[in-house]
Design a protein around this motif. Structure first.
Motif, short mmCIF file in Angstrom:
data_model
loop_
_atom_site.label_atom_id
_atom_site.label_comp_id
_atom_site.label_asym_id
_atom_site.label_seq_id
_atom_site.Cartn_x
_atom_site.Cartn_y
_atom_site.Cartn_z
N VAL A 6 0.85 -1.19 0.00
CA VAL A 6 0.00 0.00 0.00
C VAL A 6 0.88 1.23 0.00
O VAL A 6 1.82 1.33 0.79
CB VAL A 6 -0.92 0.05 1.25
CG1 VAL A 6 -1.79 1.30 1.21
CG2 VAL A 6 -1.77 -1.20 1.35
N GLN A 7 0.58 2.17 -0.90
CA GLN A 7 1.26 3.47 -0.87
C GLN A 7 0.23 4.56 -1.09
O GLN A 7 -0.50 4.54 -2.09
CB GLN A 7 2.36 3.57 -1.93
CG GLN A 7 3.14 4.88 -1.84
CD GLN A 7 4.31 4.95 -2.79
OE1 GLN A 7 4.36 4.23 -3.78
NE2 GLN A 7 5.29 5.79 -2.48
N LEU A 68 -1.84 0.08 -4.89
CA LEU A 68 -1.98 -1.21 -4.23
C LEU A 68 -1.23 -2.25 -5.03
O LEU A 68 -1.39 -2.34 -6.25
CB LEU A 68 -3.46 -1.60 -4.12
CG LEU A 68 -4.33 -0.68 -3.26
CD1 LEU A 68 -5.81 -1.01 -3.43
CD2 LEU A 68 -3.92 -0.78 -1.78
N LEU A 69 -0.37 -3.01 -4.35
CA LEU A 69 0.46 -4.02 -5.01
C LEU A 69 1.22 -3.38 -6.18
O LEU A 69 1.33 -3.95 -7.26
CB LEU A 69 -0.39 -5.19 -5.50
CG LEU A 69 -1.29 -5.84 -4.44
CD1 LEU A 69 -2.05 -7.02 -5.04
CD2 LEU A 69 -0.50 -6.29 -3.22
N SER A 70 1.71 -2.16 -5.93
CA SER A 70 2.52 -1.39 -6.89
C SER A 70 1.74 -0.92 -8.12
O SER A 70 2.34 -0.52 -9.12
CB SER A 70 3.75 -2.20 -7.33
OG SER A 70 4.56 -2.53 -6.22
N GLU A 71 0.41 -0.95 -8.07
CA GLU A 71 -0.41 -0.44 -9.17
C GLU A 71 -1.20 0.77 -8.70
O GLU A 71 -1.88 0.71 -7.67
CB GLU A 71 -1.38 -1.51 -9.67
CG GLU A 71 -0.75 -2.66 -10.42
CD GLU A 71 -1.78 -3.56 -11.05
OE1 GLU A 71 -2.92 -3.09 -11.32
OE2 GLU A 71 -1.47 -4.75 -11.26
N ILE A 72 -1.15 1.87 -9.47
CA ILE A 72 -1.94 3.05 -9.16
C ILE A 72 -3.41 2.74 -9.44
O ILE A 72 -3.77 2.23 -10.50
CB ILE A 72 -1.48 4.26 -9.99
CG1 ILE A 72 -0.04 4.63 -9.61
CG2 ILE A 72 -2.39 5.46 -9.76
CD1 ILE A 72 0.56 5.73 -10.46
N LEU A 89 -7.29 -9.22 -0.76
CA LEU A 89 -7.65 -8.53 0.47
C LEU A 89 -8.44 -9.43 1.40
O LEU A 89 -9.35 -10.14 0.97
CB LEU A 89 -8.49 -7.29 0.14
CG LEU A 89 -8.92 -6.41 1.31
CD1 LEU A 89 -7.71 -5.76 1.96
CD2 LEU A 89 -9.91 -5.35 0.86
N GLY A 90 -8.08 -9.40 2.68
CA GLY A 90 -8.89 -9.99 3.73
C GLY A 90 -9.32 -8.90 4.69
O GLY A 90 -8.56 -7.95 4.93
N VAL A 91 -10.54 -9.01 5.23
CA VAL A 91 -11.06 -7.99 6.14
C VAL A 91 -11.64 -8.67 7.38
O VAL A 91 -12.40 -9.64 7.26
CB VAL A 91 -12.13 -7.11 5.47
CG1 VAL A 91 -12.61 -6.03 6.44
CG2 VAL A 91 -11.61 -6.47 4.19
N VAL A 92 -11.27 -8.15 8.55
CA VAL A 92 -11.85 -8.62 9.81
C VAL A 92 -12.57 -7.43 10.44
O VAL A 92 -11.97 -6.38 10.69
CB VAL A 92 -10.78 -9.15 10.79
CG1 VAL A 92 -11.43 -9.63 12.08
CG2 VAL A 92 -9.98 -10.28 10.15
N LYS A 160 -5.49 -16.71 1.46
CA LYS A 160 -4.11 -16.24 1.51
C LYS A 160 -3.95 -14.83 0.94
O LYS A 160 -3.19 -14.60 -0.02
CB LYS A 160 -3.18 -17.21 0.78
CG LYS A 160 -3.19 -18.62 1.35
CD LYS A 160 -2.24 -19.53 0.60
CE LYS A 160 -2.27 -20.94 1.16
NZ LYS A 160 -1.36 -21.84 0.41
N PRO A 161 -4.64 -13.84 1.51
CA PRO A 161 -4.57 -12.48 0.97
C PRO A 161 -3.21 -11.85 1.19
O PRO A 161 -2.49 -12.19 2.15
CB PRO A 161 -5.65 -11.74 1.76
CG PRO A 161 -5.69 -12.46 3.07
CD PRO A 161 -5.48 -13.91 2.73
N ARG A 162 -2.85 -10.91 0.34
CA ARG A 162 -1.60 -10.18 0.51
C ARG A 162 -1.73 -9.14 1.61
O ARG A 162 -0.74 -8.77 2.25
CB ARG A 162 -1.22 -9.47 -0.81
CG ARG A 162 -1.13 -10.39 -2.01
CD ARG A 162 0.08 -11.30 -1.95
NE ARG A 162 1.30 -10.56 -1.80
CZ ARG A 162 1.92 -9.95 -2.83
NH1 ARG A 162 1.41 -10.01 -4.04
NH2 ARG A 162 3.04 -9.29 -2.62
#
Length: 222
Positions: A6-7, A68-72, A89-92, A160-162
């Protein structure tokens, strides 16, 4: 070279309330690399959940760029956002947000099915590590809060989310259950080198993360 997960560069987000503009994120910059685990703290209303929603694509910034994952992501279509959420993506959630018509096993398998995947050895490992094996055929509404949160963690990690986003994941648990759940969450995420951003008000839970960010006046302070 460690991959950028993430950037955010110059991210601004405002809300209008009663005709008054409130800037919750103010030209915010941050960088999260593969395997980073971050505790995000800040006062209520400081924009913590808004920041998670922007990263997940549920909201859009007013200005700035998100990669995200080096993609704008500026030109991402709804389909590209859906693909990112489904695959990477995983969300809790604090309120668990489990699918109540389904049993434990089907809740955990849900993200797998969205990706055309079958139950596998990683799922078995999650179930056994989280103590869910005896509960697989139970409907989730019959479970305790701690049990439901374990199911939510297994579901979030099954594909297995990043990146894992967690919004007060232990907010409804007592202290002992919170620390137990945090330990398991961190151990399981580390096995897949999953990056974590976790919103929390608990300093004890924050200690489980490698780094701690504080959101104040629209800016991140580490």
């Amino acid at each position: 070279m460690t991959e950028q997960i993430v950037q955010l560069q110059g991210i601004t987000k405002e809300f209008i309330d009663g005709g008054v503009s409130h800037r919750v994120l103010d030209r915010l910059d941050l960088l999260l690399t593969q395997g980073d685990t971050i505790a995000l703290t800040g006062a209520s209303g400081s924009g913590k959940s808004t920041l998670l929603n922007l990263i997940a694509g549920f909201e859009r910034p007013d200005a700035g760029s998100l990669s995200l994952l080096s993609e704008i992501t500026t030109s991402w279509s709804d389909n590209l956002w859906s693909h990112f959420r489904r695959v990477s993506l995983g969300v809790v959630f604090q309120q668990f947000n489990l699918l109540t018509p389904l049993n434990v096993e089907d809740n955990i398998a849900f993200p797998l099915r969205l990706n055309g995947l079958d139950w596998n050895s990683w799922c078995d490992h999650l179930v056994d590590s989280l103590g869910l094996r005896p509960l697989l055929k139970r409907h989730v509404e019959t479970l305790s809060g701690g049990q439901q949160q374990r199911v939510a963690i297994a579901r979030a990690l099954a594909h297995k989310p990043r990146l894992l986003l967690a919004d007060e994941p232990t907010g409804n648990l007592d202290q002992l259950a919170s620390l137990e759940v945090m330990k398991l969450l961190c151990e399981l995420a580390a096995e897949q080198d999953t990056s974590i951003i976790m919103v929390t008000h608990s300093m004890e839970c924050a200690q489980f993360m490698q780094r701690r960010w504080h959101l104040n006046n629209g800016q991140i302070h580490e």
